[in-house]
Design a protein around this motif. Structure first.
Motif, mmCIF file in Angstrom:
data_model
loop_
_atom_site.group_PDB
_atom_site.id
_atom_site.type_symbol
_atom_site.label_atom_id
_atom_site.label_comp_id
_atom_site.label_asym_id
_atom_site.label_seq_id
_atom_site.Cartn_x
_atom_site.Cartn_y
_atom_site.Cartn_z
ATOM 1 N N ARG A 26 0.840 -1.202 0.000
ATOM 2 C CA ARG A 26 0.000 0.000 0.000
ATOM 3 C C ARG A 26 0.876 1.254 0.000
ATOM 4 O O ARG A 26 0.579 2.239 -0.678
ATOM 5 C CB ARG A 26 -0.941 -0.001 1.201
ATOM 6 C CG ARG A 26 -2.047 -1.028 1.128
ATOM 7 C CD ARG A 26 -3.092 -0.807 2.223
ATOM 8 N NE ARG A 26 -4.038 -1.919 2.247
ATOM 9 C CZ ARG A 26 -4.025 -2.912 3.128
ATOM 10 N NH1 ARG A 26 -3.097 -2.919 4.080
ATOM 11 N NH2 ARG A 26 -4.903 -3.885 3.075
ATOM 12 N N TYR A 27 1.932 1.221 0.774
ATOM 13 C CA TYR A 27 2.853 2.346 0.793
ATOM 14 C C TYR A 27 3.461 2.544 -0.602
ATOM 15 O O TYR A 27 3.533 3.675 -1.111
ATOM 16 C CB TYR A 27 3.963 2.120 1.817
ATOM 17 C CG TYR A 27 5.006 3.209 1.816
ATOM 18 C CD1 TYR A 27 4.764 4.426 2.441
ATOM 19 C CD2 TYR A 27 6.226 3.023 1.163
ATOM 20 C CE1 TYR A 27 5.711 5.442 2.416
ATOM 21 C CE2 TYR A 27 7.181 4.024 1.143
ATOM 22 C CZ TYR A 27 6.921 5.234 1.770
ATOM 23 O OH TYR A 27 7.867 6.241 1.736
ATOM 24 N N CYS A 28 3.911 1.465 -1.214
ATOM 25 C CA CYS A 28 4.491 1.548 -2.558
ATOM 26 C C CYS A 28 3.485 2.108 -3.552
ATOM 27 O O CYS A 28 3.846 2.848 -4.477
ATOM 28 C CB CYS A 28 4.975 0.175 -3.013
ATOM 29 S SG CYS A 28 6.413 -0.445 -2.120
ATOM 30 N N TYR A 29 2.209 1.746 -3.387
ATOM 31 C CA TYR A 29 1.178 2.303 -4.264
ATOM 32 C C TYR A 29 1.131 3.813 -4.137
ATOM 33 O O TYR A 29 1.135 4.538 -5.137
ATOM 34 C CB TYR A 29 -0.199 1.714 -3.934
ATOM 35 C CG TYR A 29 -1.331 2.575 -4.445
ATOM 36 C CD1 TYR A 29 -1.578 2.694 -5.814
ATOM 37 C CD2 TYR A 29 -2.124 3.315 -3.566
ATOM 38 C CE1 TYR A 29 -2.585 3.515 -6.291
ATOM 39 C CE2 TYR A 29 -3.127 4.136 -4.039
ATOM 40 C CZ TYR A 29 -3.356 4.233 -5.403
ATOM 41 O OH TYR A 29 -4.342 5.058 -5.874
ATOM 42 N N HIS A 30 1.112 4.299 -2.911
ATOM 43 C CA HIS A 30 0.963 5.737 -2.709
ATOM 44 C C HIS A 30 2.169 6.528 -3.206
ATOM 45 O O HIS A 30 1.998 7.585 -3.827
ATOM 46 C CB HIS A 30 0.704 6.043 -1.231
ATOM 47 C CG HIS A 30 -0.697 5.724 -0.799
ATOM 48 N ND1 HIS A 30 -1.808 6.342 -1.330
ATOM 49 C CD2 HIS A 30 -1.175 4.837 0.104
ATOM 50 C CE1 HIS A 30 -2.893 5.863 -0.772
ATOM 51 N NE2 HIS A 30 -2.541 4.937 0.092
ATOM 52 N N VAL A 31 3.375 6.043 -2.964
ATOM 53 C CA VAL A 31 4.549 6.836 -3.314
ATOM 54 C C VAL A 31 5.033 6.620 -4.739
ATOM 55 O O VAL A 31 5.806 7.430 -5.253
ATOM 56 C CB VAL A 31 5.709 6.589 -2.330
ATOM 57 C CG1 VAL A 31 5.317 6.968 -0.919
ATOM 58 C CG2 VAL A 31 6.190 5.155 -2.383
ATOM 59 N N ALA A 32 4.597 5.548 -5.402
ATOM 60 C CA ALA A 32 5.092 5.276 -6.750
ATOM 61 C C ALA A 32 4.023 4.747 -7.697
ATOM 62 O O ALA A 32 3.936 5.181 -8.846
ATOM 63 C CB ALA A 32 6.256 4.292 -6.694
ATOM 64 N N GLY A 33 3.204 3.802 -7.238
ATOM 65 C CA GLY A 33 2.162 3.267 -8.115
ATOM 66 C C GLY A 33 1.204 4.343 -8.573
ATOM 67 O O GLY A 33 0.808 4.390 -9.749
ATOM 68 N N ALA A 34 0.822 5.238 -7.656
ATOM 69 C CA ALA A 34 -0.102 6.312 -8.011
ATOM 70 C C ALA A 34 0.526 7.280 -9.003
ATOM 71 O O ALA A 34 -0.173 7.875 -9.838
ATOM 72 C CB ALA A 34 -0.550 7.058 -6.746
ATOM 73 N N VAL A 35 1.843 7.442 -8.930
ATOM 74 C CA VAL A 35 2.547 8.254 -9.930
ATOM 75 C C VAL A 35 2.505 7.552 -11.283
ATOM 76 O O VAL A 35 2.314 8.183 -12.328
ATOM 77 C CB VAL A 35 4.006 8.513 -9.506
ATOM 78 C CG1 VAL A 35 4.749 9.299 -10.594
ATOM 79 C CG2 VAL A 35 4.058 9.271 -8.186
ATOM 80 N N GLY A 36 2.663 6.229 -11.259
ATOM 81 C CA GLY A 36 2.565 5.462 -12.502
ATOM 82 C C GLY A 36 1.213 5.626 -13.162
ATOM 83 O O GLY A 36 1.112 5.710 -14.398
ATOM 84 N N VAL A 37 0.162 5.692 -12.348
ATOM 85 C CA VAL A 37 -1.191 5.904 -12.879
ATOM 86 C C VAL A 37 -1.264 7.254 -13.588
ATOM 87 O O VAL A 37 -1.774 7.354 -14.713
ATOM 88 C CB VAL A 37 -2.223 5.820 -11.745
ATOM 89 C CG1 VAL A 37 -3.592 6.292 -12.235
ATOM 90 C CG2 VAL A 37 -2.324 4.391 -11.221
#
Length: 334
Positions: A146-157
Protein backbone atom coordinates in the motif's frame (compact mmCIF):
# COMPACT_ATOMS: atom_id res chain seq x y z
CA UNK A 1 -16.39 54.10 -1.76
CA UNK A 2 -14.84 50.61 -1.85
CA UNK A 3 -13.44 49.61 -5.19
CA UNK A 4 -14.58 46.36 -6.79
CA UNK A 5 -12.39 43.49 -5.75
CA UNK A 6 -11.12 41.44 -8.66
CA UNK A 7 -10.75 37.71 -8.23
CA UNK A 8 -7.45 36.14 -9.24
CA UNK A 9 -7.98 34.73 -12.74
CA UNK A 10 -7.86 30.96 -13.11
CA UNK A 11 -5.24 30.01 -15.70
CA UNK A 12 -3.55 26.60 -16.05
CA UNK A 13 0.02 26.91 -14.84
CA UNK A 14 -0.83 29.90 -12.67
CA UNK A 15 -0.29 32.18 -15.65
CA UNK A 16 3.35 31.17 -16.15
CA UNK A 17 4.80 30.71 -19.61
CA UNK A 18 4.60 27.04 -20.64
CA UNK A 19 8.03 26.96 -22.27
CA UNK A 20 9.65 28.40 -19.15
CA UNK A 21 7.95 25.81 -16.93
CA UNK A 22 9.06 23.01 -19.23
CA UNK A 23 12.68 24.17 -19.04
CA UNK A 24 12.58 24.36 -15.24
CA UNK A 25 11.03 20.90 -15.13
CA UNK A 26 13.68 19.53 -17.46
CA UNK A 27 16.44 20.91 -15.24
CA UNK A 28 14.80 19.34 -12.19
CA UNK A 29 14.60 15.84 -13.67
CA UNK A 30 18.13 16.05 -15.02
CA UNK A 31 19.42 16.76 -11.51
CA UNK A 32 16.96 14.66 -9.51
CA UNK A 33 16.71 11.36 -11.41
CA UNK A 34 19.24 10.21 -13.99
CA UNK A 35 17.30 7.00 -14.63
CA UNK A 36 13.94 8.67 -15.23
CA UNK A 37 15.61 11.40 -17.30
CA UNK A 38 17.18 8.77 -19.54
CA UNK A 39 13.89 6.91 -20.05
CA UNK A 40 11.86 10.10 -20.61
CA UNK A 41 14.06 11.02 -23.58
CA UNK A 42 12.41 8.18 -25.50
CA UNK A 43 8.95 9.77 -25.41
CA UNK A 44 7.67 11.92 -28.24
CA UNK A 45 8.28 15.60 -27.49
CA UNK A 46 4.84 16.48 -26.11
CA UNK A 47 4.66 13.43 -23.85
CA UNK A 48 8.24 14.02 -22.74
CA UNK A 49 7.47 17.60 -21.73
CA UNK A 50 4.39 16.51 -19.82
CA UNK A 51 6.38 13.79 -18.04
CA UNK A 52 8.92 16.44 -17.00
CA UNK A 53 6.16 18.69 -15.66
CA UNK A 54 4.67 15.86 -13.61
CA UNK A 55 8.07 14.79 -12.29
CA UNK A 56 8.80 18.40 -11.27
CA UNK A 57 5.77 18.36 -8.95
CA UNK A 58 6.57 14.90 -7.55
CA UNK A 59 10.17 15.88 -6.82
CA UNK A 60 9.14 19.16 -5.17
CA UNK A 61 6.50 17.47 -3.00
CA UNK A 62 9.04 14.89 -1.88
CA UNK A 63 11.58 17.59 -1.04
CA UNK A 64 9.04 19.64 0.93
CA UNK A 65 7.78 16.57 2.80
CA UNK A 66 11.30 15.43 3.77
CA UNK A 67 12.76 18.93 4.16
CA UNK A 68 15.51 18.15 1.67
CA UNK A 69 16.82 19.25 -1.74
CA UNK A 70 16.57 17.03 -4.80
CA UNK A 71 16.30 13.87 -2.75
CA UNK A 72 19.43 14.64 -0.72
CA UNK A 73 19.98 14.26 2.99
CA UNK A 74 16.84 14.45 5.12
CA UNK A 75 16.42 17.71 6.99
CA UNK A 76 14.85 18.38 10.37
CA UNK A 77 11.57 16.49 10.50
CA UNK A 78 9.92 18.88 12.94
CA UNK A 79 6.67 20.38 11.58
CA UNK A 80 6.16 17.53 9.09
CA UNK A 81 2.39 17.98 9.33
CA UNK A 82 2.70 21.67 8.48
CA UNK A 83 4.76 20.83 5.39
CA UNK A 84 2.16 18.26 4.37
CA UNK A 85 -0.59 20.86 4.74
CA UNK A 86 1.44 23.20 2.51
CA UNK A 87 1.73 20.51 -0.18
CA UNK A 88 -2.03 19.97 -0.18
CA UNK A 89 -2.78 23.69 -0.27
CA UNK A 90 -0.39 24.41 -3.14
CA UNK A 91 -1.61 21.38 -5.09
CA UNK A 92 -5.22 22.45 -4.69
CA UNK A 93 -4.41 25.98 -5.88
CA UNK A 94 -2.51 24.56 -8.84
CA UNK A 95 -5.46 22.39 -9.85
CA UNK A 96 -7.71 25.46 -9.62
CA UNK A 97 -5.40 27.33 -12.00
CA UNK A 98 -4.33 29.81 -9.33
CA UNK A 99 -0.72 31.03 -9.01
CA UNK A 100 1.26 29.25 -6.27
CA UNK A 101 4.57 31.19 -6.32
CA UNK A 102 6.24 27.79 -6.81
CA UNK A 103 7.01 26.76 -10.42
CA UNK A 104 6.80 23.03 -9.61
CA UNK A 105 3.19 23.34 -8.46
CA UNK A 106 2.34 25.65 -11.35
CA UNK A 107 3.84 22.99 -13.64
CA UNK A 108 1.51 20.42 -12.10
CA UNK A 109 -1.49 22.67 -12.64
CA UNK A 110 -0.51 22.94 -16.30
CA UNK A 111 -0.04 19.21 -16.96
CA UNK A 112 -3.16 18.41 -14.94
CA UNK A 113 -5.21 20.68 -17.18
CA UNK A 114 -3.69 19.29 -20.37
CA UNK A 115 -4.09 15.63 -19.39
CA UNK A 116 -7.16 15.55 -17.11
CA UNK A 117 -5.26 14.66 -13.96
CA UNK A 118 -7.52 14.94 -10.95
CA UNK A 119 -7.31 15.94 -7.33
CA UNK A 120 -7.95 12.34 -6.30
CA UNK A 121 -4.94 11.20 -8.32
CA UNK A 122 -2.77 13.81 -6.65
CA UNK A 123 -4.09 12.97 -3.18
CA UNK A 124 -3.20 9.30 -3.69
CA UNK A 125 0.44 10.38 -4.03
CA UNK A 126 0.29 12.87 -1.16
CA UNK A 127 -1.00 10.09 1.13
CA UNK A 128 2.43 8.48 0.84
CA UNK A 129 4.04 11.60 2.26
CA UNK A 130 1.41 11.57 5.00
CA UNK A 131 2.47 8.06 6.02
CA UNK A 132 6.10 9.16 6.32
CA UNK A 133 5.03 12.23 8.30
CA UNK A 134 3.43 9.89 10.85
CA UNK A 135 6.68 7.86 11.09
CA UNK A 136 4.58 4.94 9.89
CA UNK A 137 6.10 1.50 9.32
CA UNK A 138 4.57 -1.53 7.62
CA UNK A 139 3.57 -4.54 9.68
CA UNK A 140 2.70 -6.81 6.77
CA UNK A 141 3.59 -7.24 3.12
CA UNK A 142 0.18 -5.79 2.26
CA UNK A 143 1.04 -2.67 4.29
CA UNK A 144 4.31 -2.29 2.41
CA UNK A 145 2.56 -2.65 -0.94
CA UNK A 146 0.00 0.00 0.00
CA UNK A 147 2.85 2.35 0.79
CA UNK A 148 4.49 1.55 -2.56
CA UNK A 149 1.18 2.30 -4.26
CA UNK A 150 0.96 5.74 -2.71
CA UNK A 151 4.55 6.84 -3.31
CA UNK A 152 5.09 5.28 -6.75
CA UNK A 153 2.16 3.27 -8.11
CA UNK A 154 -0.10 6.31 -8.01
CA UNK A 155 2.55 8.25 -9.93
CA UNK A 156 2.57 5.46 -12.50
CA UNK A 157 -1.19 5.90 -12.88
CA UNK A 158 -0.78 9.62 -13.58
CA UNK A 159 2.07 8.91 -15.99
CA UNK A 160 -0.19 6.55 -17.91
CA UNK A 161 -2.79 9.30 -18.26
CA UNK A 162 -0.03 11.68 -19.39
CA UNK A 163 0.81 9.09 -22.07
CA UNK A 164 -2.76 9.19 -23.31
CA UNK A 165 -4.44 6.34 -21.42
CA UNK A 166 -8.12 7.00 -20.77
CA UNK A 167 -8.62 7.68 -17.02
CA UNK A 168 -11.52 5.18 -17.19
CA UNK A 169 -9.30 2.39 -18.59
CA UNK A 170 -8.91 0.62 -15.26
CA UNK A 171 -7.06 -2.41 -16.62
CA UNK A 172 -4.26 -0.37 -18.20
CA UNK A 173 -4.03 1.89 -15.14
CA UNK A 174 -3.70 -1.20 -12.95
CA UNK A 175 -0.70 -2.27 -14.97
CA UNK A 176 0.78 1.25 -14.82
CA UNK A 177 0.47 0.96 -11.06
CA UNK A 178 2.44 -2.30 -11.27
CA UNK A 179 5.34 -0.45 -12.87
CA UNK A 180 5.39 2.06 -10.04
CA UNK A 181 5.28 -0.74 -7.48
CA UNK A 182 8.25 -2.43 -9.15
CA UNK A 183 10.22 0.83 -9.14
CA UNK A 184 9.60 1.47 -5.45
CA UNK A 185 10.38 -2.08 -4.38
CA UNK A 186 13.74 -1.78 -6.15
CA UNK A 187 14.35 1.50 -4.33
CA UNK A 188 13.50 -0.09 -0.98
CA UNK A 189 15.93 -2.96 -1.61
CA UNK A 190 18.73 -0.59 -2.62
CA UNK A 191 18.17 1.94 0.17
CA UNK A 192 17.60 -0.31 3.23
CA UNK A 193 20.73 0.91 5.01
CA UNK A 194 20.29 4.56 3.98
CA UNK A 195 16.68 4.50 5.15
CA UNK A 196 17.71 3.00 8.48
CA UNK A 197 20.25 5.80 8.97
CA UNK A 198 17.39 8.26 8.46
CA UNK A 199 15.25 6.45 11.01
CA UNK A 200 12.98 4.75 8.48
CA UNK A 201 12.26 1.12 7.63
CA UNK A 202 9.97 -0.07 4.84
CA UNK A 203 10.52 -3.80 5.38
CA UNK A 204 7.41 -5.43 6.88
CA UNK A 205 7.72 -6.16 10.58
CA UNK A 206 6.41 -9.68 9.94
CA UNK A 207 9.30 -10.33 7.55
CA UNK A 208 11.80 -9.22 10.20
CA UNK A 209 10.16 -11.43 12.83
CA UNK A 210 10.32 -14.42 10.48
CA UNK A 211 14.09 -13.88 10.24
CA UNK A 212 14.43 -13.51 14.03
CA UNK A 213 15.77 -9.99 13.60
CA UNK A 214 15.48 -7.84 16.70
CA UNK A 215 13.65 -4.47 16.36
CA UNK A 216 15.95 -1.82 14.92
CA UNK A 217 18.79 -4.31 14.30
CA UNK A 218 18.17 -5.32 10.69
CA UNK A 219 21.13 -3.41 9.23
CA UNK A 220 23.66 -4.59 11.81
CA UNK A 221 26.56 -6.67 10.40
CA UNK A 222 25.49 -9.87 12.16
CA UNK A 223 22.19 -9.79 10.24
CA UNK A 224 23.59 -9.21 6.74
CA UNK A 225 22.75 -12.70 5.52
CA UNK A 226 19.16 -12.37 6.69
CA UNK A 227 18.97 -8.88 5.15
CA UNK A 228 20.21 -10.25 1.83
CA UNK A 229 17.42 -12.84 1.93
CA UNK A 230 14.83 -10.14 2.56
CA UNK A 231 16.22 -8.05 -0.29
CA UNK A 232 15.96 -11.04 -2.61
CA UNK A 233 12.35 -11.44 -1.52
CA UNK A 234 11.75 -7.80 -2.46
CA UNK A 235 13.28 -8.35 -5.88
CA UNK A 236 11.04 -11.36 -6.47
CA UNK A 237 8.12 -8.94 -6.01
CA UNK A 238 9.83 -6.47 -8.34
CA UNK A 239 9.89 -9.08 -11.10
CA UNK A 240 6.28 -10.08 -10.49
CA UNK A 241 5.02 -6.52 -10.95
CA UNK A 242 7.52 -5.75 -13.71
CA UNK A 243 6.10 -8.63 -15.75
CA UNK A 244 2.55 -7.41 -15.18
CA UNK A 245 3.54 -3.89 -16.21
CA UNK A 246 4.83 -5.17 -19.57
CA UNK A 247 1.34 -6.51 -20.31
CA UNK A 248 -0.08 -3.02 -19.88
CA UNK A 249 2.73 -1.39 -21.84
CA UNK A 250 1.68 -3.39 -24.90
CA UNK A 251 -1.40 -1.13 -25.14
CA UNK A 252 0.60 2.10 -25.31
CA UNK A 253 1.75 4.01 -28.42
CA UNK A 254 5.16 2.87 -29.67
CA UNK A 255 7.29 5.70 -28.24
CA UNK A 256 5.62 5.48 -24.84
CA UNK A 257 5.88 1.69 -24.88
CA UNK A 258 9.60 1.97 -25.66
CA UNK A 259 10.15 4.41 -22.78
CA UNK A 260 8.19 2.30 -20.30
CA UNK A 261 9.92 -0.97 -21.22
CA UNK A 262 13.33 0.71 -21.03
CA UNK A 263 12.55 2.25 -17.65
CA UNK A 264 11.33 -1.11 -16.36
CA UNK A 265 14.63 -2.73 -17.34
CA UNK A 266 16.69 0.09 -15.79
CA UNK A 267 14.89 0.08 -12.46
CA UNK A 268 14.62 -3.70 -12.45
CA UNK A 269 18.39 -3.85 -12.90
CA UNK A 270 18.82 -1.91 -9.65
CA UNK A 271 16.94 -4.58 -7.72
CA UNK A 272 18.67 -7.44 -9.49
CA UNK A 273 22.10 -5.94 -8.75
CA UNK A 274 21.15 -5.79 -5.07
CA UNK A 275 20.11 -9.45 -5.18
CA UNK A 276 23.27 -10.53 -7.00
CA UNK A 277 25.57 -8.76 -4.55
CA UNK A 278 24.00 -10.49 -1.58
CA UNK A 279 25.55 -9.44 1.74
CA UNK A 280 27.74 -6.87 -0.07
CA UNK A 281 24.80 -5.03 -1.63
CA UNK A 282 25.03 -2.07 0.75
CA UNK A 283 28.79 -1.57 0.86
CA UNK A 284 28.31 1.08 -1.83
CA UNK A 285 25.26 2.53 -3.53
CA UNK A 286 23.92 0.42 -6.38
CA UNK A 287 23.44 2.28 -9.64
CA UNK A 288 23.04 1.60 -13.36
CA UNK A 289 25.87 3.17 -15.43
CA UNK A 290 25.11 5.17 -18.55
CA UNK A 291 26.30 2.50 -20.97
CA UNK A 292 24.02 -0.05 -19.33
CA UNK A 293 21.04 2.31 -19.55
CA UNK A 294 21.75 2.69 -23.26
CA UNK A 295 21.78 -1.11 -23.63
CA UNK A 296 18.43 -1.37 -21.85
CA UNK A 297 17.13 1.32 -24.18
CA UNK A 298 18.12 -0.81 -27.16
CA UNK A 299 16.50 -3.89 -25.66
CA UNK A 300 13.43 -1.85 -24.80
CA UNK A 301 13.23 -0.71 -28.43
CA UNK A 302 13.30 -4.31 -29.66
CA UNK A 303 10.64 -5.38 -27.16
CA UNK A 304 8.44 -2.41 -28.05
CA UNK A 305 8.80 -3.20 -31.74
CA UNK A 306 7.91 -6.89 -31.36
CA UNK A 307 5.24 -6.05 -28.77
CA UNK A 308 4.53 -9.58 -27.61
CA UNK A 309 5.08 -9.50 -23.84
CA UNK A 310 5.44 -12.80 -22.03
CA UNK A 311 2.58 -13.50 -19.69
CA UNK A 312 3.64 -13.38 -16.02
CA UNK A 313 4.24 -16.74 -14.36
CA UNK A 314 1.68 -15.78 -11.74
CA UNK A 315 -1.78 -15.00 -13.19
CA UNK A 316 -2.64 -11.32 -12.73
CA UNK A 317 -5.40 -11.23 -10.15
CA UNK A 318 -4.74 -7.87 -8.52
CA UNK A 319 -5.20 -4.19 -9.24
CA UNK A 320 -5.11 -0.73 -7.71
CA UNK A 321 -8.08 -1.52 -5.47
CA UNK A 322 -5.93 -4.05 -3.60
CA UNK A 323 -3.60 -1.28 -2.40
CA UNK A 324 -6.22 1.15 -1.09
CA UNK A 325 -7.00 2.93 1.10
CA UNK A 326 -4.20 4.45 3.18
CA UNK A 327 -6.71 4.85 6.01
CA UNK A 328 -6.89 1.06 6.24
CA UNK A 329 -3.18 0.86 7.05
CA UNK A 330 -2.73 0.94 10.85
CA UNK A 331 -0.13 3.21 12.40
CA UNK A 332 2.88 1.47 13.87
CA UNK A 333 2.03 2.81 17.33
CA UNK A 334 -1.53 1.41 17.31
Amino acid sequence: MLKDLRATPSVAGGGRDRAALVQKARAAIREGSHSFHAAARLFDQRTRERAWLLYFWCRRCDDIADNQHMGGELGDQVDAEARLKSIRLLTRRALEGLPTADPAFDAFGLVAKECRLTGDMAEAVIEGFALDAKDWRPRTEADMMRYCYHVAGAVGVMMAVVMGVDPKDRETLDRANDLGLAFQLSNIARDIVEDDAAGRCYLPEEWLVEQDIEPGQHTKPHHREELAELAARLVDLVEKHEAAARVGAARLPFRSRWAVLSAARIYGAIGRKVRERGVDAWNERVYVPRWEKAWYGIRGFASALINRPHEPEEPIAWGIADYRPAAAVPAASD
